[in-house]
Design an enzyme around this catalytic site. Structure first.
Site, short mmCIF file in Angstrom:
data_model
loop_
_atom_site.label_atom_id
_atom_site.label_comp_id
_atom_site.label_asym_id
_atom_site.label_seq_id
_atom_site.Cartn_x
_atom_site.Cartn_y
_atom_site.Cartn_z
N SER A 19 -6.32 4.22 -2.44
CA SER A 19 -7.08 4.16 -1.18
C SER A 19 -7.63 2.77 -0.88
CB SER A 19 -8.19 5.22 -1.18
OG SER A 19 -7.61 6.52 -1.19
N HIS A 41 3.97 6.04 -11.98
CA HIS A 41 3.09 6.44 -10.87
C HIS A 41 2.70 7.90 -11.04
CE1 HIS A 41 1.78 7.46 -6.82
NE2 HIS A 41 1.52 6.18 -6.68
N GLU A 43 -4.51 2.93 -11.39
CA GLU A 43 -4.51 3.79 -10.22
C GLU A 43 -5.14 5.13 -10.58
OE1 GLU A 43 -1.55 2.41 -7.07
OE2 GLU A 43 -0.66 4.05 -8.19
N GLY A 68 -0.75 2.11 -0.67
CA GLY A 68 0.15 3.14 -0.16
C GLY A 68 -0.06 3.32 1.33
N GLY A 69 -0.78 4.37 1.68
CA GLY A 69 -0.91 4.79 3.08
C GLY A 69 -1.35 3.70 4.05
N LYS A 118 6.82 4.76 -0.69
CA LYS A 118 7.13 6.13 -1.14
C LYS A 118 8.35 6.65 -0.36
CE LYS A 118 2.34 6.66 -2.39
NZ LYS A 118 1.24 7.53 -2.73
C1 PEP Z 1 -0.32 4.80 -4.45
O1 PEP Z 1 0.27 5.85 -4.20
O2 PEP Z 1 0.02 4.11 -5.41
C2 PEP Z 1 -1.44 4.43 -3.61
C3 PEP Z 1 -2.22 3.46 -4.04
O3 PEP Z 1 -1.61 5.15 -2.46
P1 PEP Z 1 -2.83 5.05 -1.44
O4 PEP Z 1 -3.09 3.58 -1.17
O5 PEP Z 1 -2.36 5.77 -0.22
O6 PEP Z 1 -4.00 5.69 -2.09
#
Ligand code: PEP
Length: 265
Positions: A219, A101, A173, A240-241, A17
């Site tokens: 997540s 996204h 997602e 992501g995170g 991101k």
């Molecule tokens: C994303 O933004 O596509 C994502 C999967 O983020 P996170 O893993 O932080 O939920």
């Protein structure tokens, strides 16, 4: 033509991101390469911000890790201030571009039509469009999950031939799972992945539906990666995170490969 993806499974990717400066990106990728000490992690890719793509490409040279981008304009060139085109991404060695996204849909008001035009641009220039679909918490509560993901998928792929669909990658997602710490359960994800695979069969062919990669994102963390990626219809994870540190990303990749990986070939 996008070069075909290697048949390795799982595919584990991360989008940074709007995180990581060029210096931080360099340090991340160096650490990633130190930690990638075996070849049992499936196919791994990284989606940096535009400003760090060349750094990531250079640091990844000679490794099997692929890179891509987080957005593209639908036109190849022209008066589109602030935008980046697919030929520009291809020149930087990008193999993927993430499209649809939920942050682009909701924060930047991208429509299904915008996304379809971006998907077409990516395919024209040899990039794999990584199309994200997913429902909000309210849509799930109302029993609209399948309706929503089906609408997003049909709109983004409208007009594509079976060969173009075959060069795409999908990600389920759920919006309520992104960045919230609340992942879909393996059963919830399995249901939607199965539904999407059925749609791919209808829109392209049975063979394409079998080979198309459908990733789960929302997540994913070291402690749930294995359970999610061992589901037969889940071909990998988009993180992501939990992947903002190279160590977290590689832990997830290794856990996914050990439980959900090559046995799905
Ligand atoms: C994303 O933004 O596509 C994502 C999967 O983020 P996170 O893993 O932080 O939920």
């Amino acid at each position: 033509m996008s070069p075909p993806l290697s048949p390795q499974r799982p595919i584990i990717g991360t989008s940074w991101k709007m995180n990581l400066t060029r210096g931080e990106a360099r340090a991340y990728v160096r650490r990633l390469r130190e930690l990638l000490d075996d070849d049992h992690v499936g196919l791994v890719f990284v989606l940096p911000p535009f400003t760090a793509i060349d750094v990531v490409r250079d640091e990844l040279a000679g490794s099997a890790v692929l890179h891509g981008a987080q957005n593209v304009h639908h036109a190849d060139l022209g008066a589109h201030t602030g935008e980046v085109s697919a030929p520009m991404l291809a020149e930087l060695g990008c193999r993927f571009v993430i499209l649809g996204h939920s942050e682009r849909r909701h924060l930047f008001r991208e429509t299904d039509d915008d996304i379809a035009r971006k998907v077409a641009a990516a395919l024209r220039h040899g990039l794999h469009p990584l199309l994200c679909v997913g429902e909000t918490a309210e849509e799930r509560r109302q029993g609209l999950t399948f309706t929503v993901v089906e609408g997003q998928l049909r709109a983004a792929w409208a007009g594509l031939g079976a060969d173009e669909i075959a060069r795409s990658v999908l990600a389920y997602e759920p919006v309520w799972a992104i960045g919230t710490g609340l992942n879909a359960t393996p059963a919830q994800a399995a249901e939607v992945h199965g539904y999407l695979r059925g749609l791919v069969s209808e829109l392209a062919s049975k063979e394409t539906a079998q080979s198309l990669r459908i990733l789960y994102g929302g997540s994913v963390k070291p402690d749930n990666a294995a359970a999610l990626t061992q589901v037969p219809d889940i071909d990998g994870a988009l993180v992501g995170g939990a992947a903002l540190q190279a160590q977290g990303f590689i832990t997830i990749a290794k856990k996914s490969a050990s439980r959900g990986g090559s046995s799905k070939e």
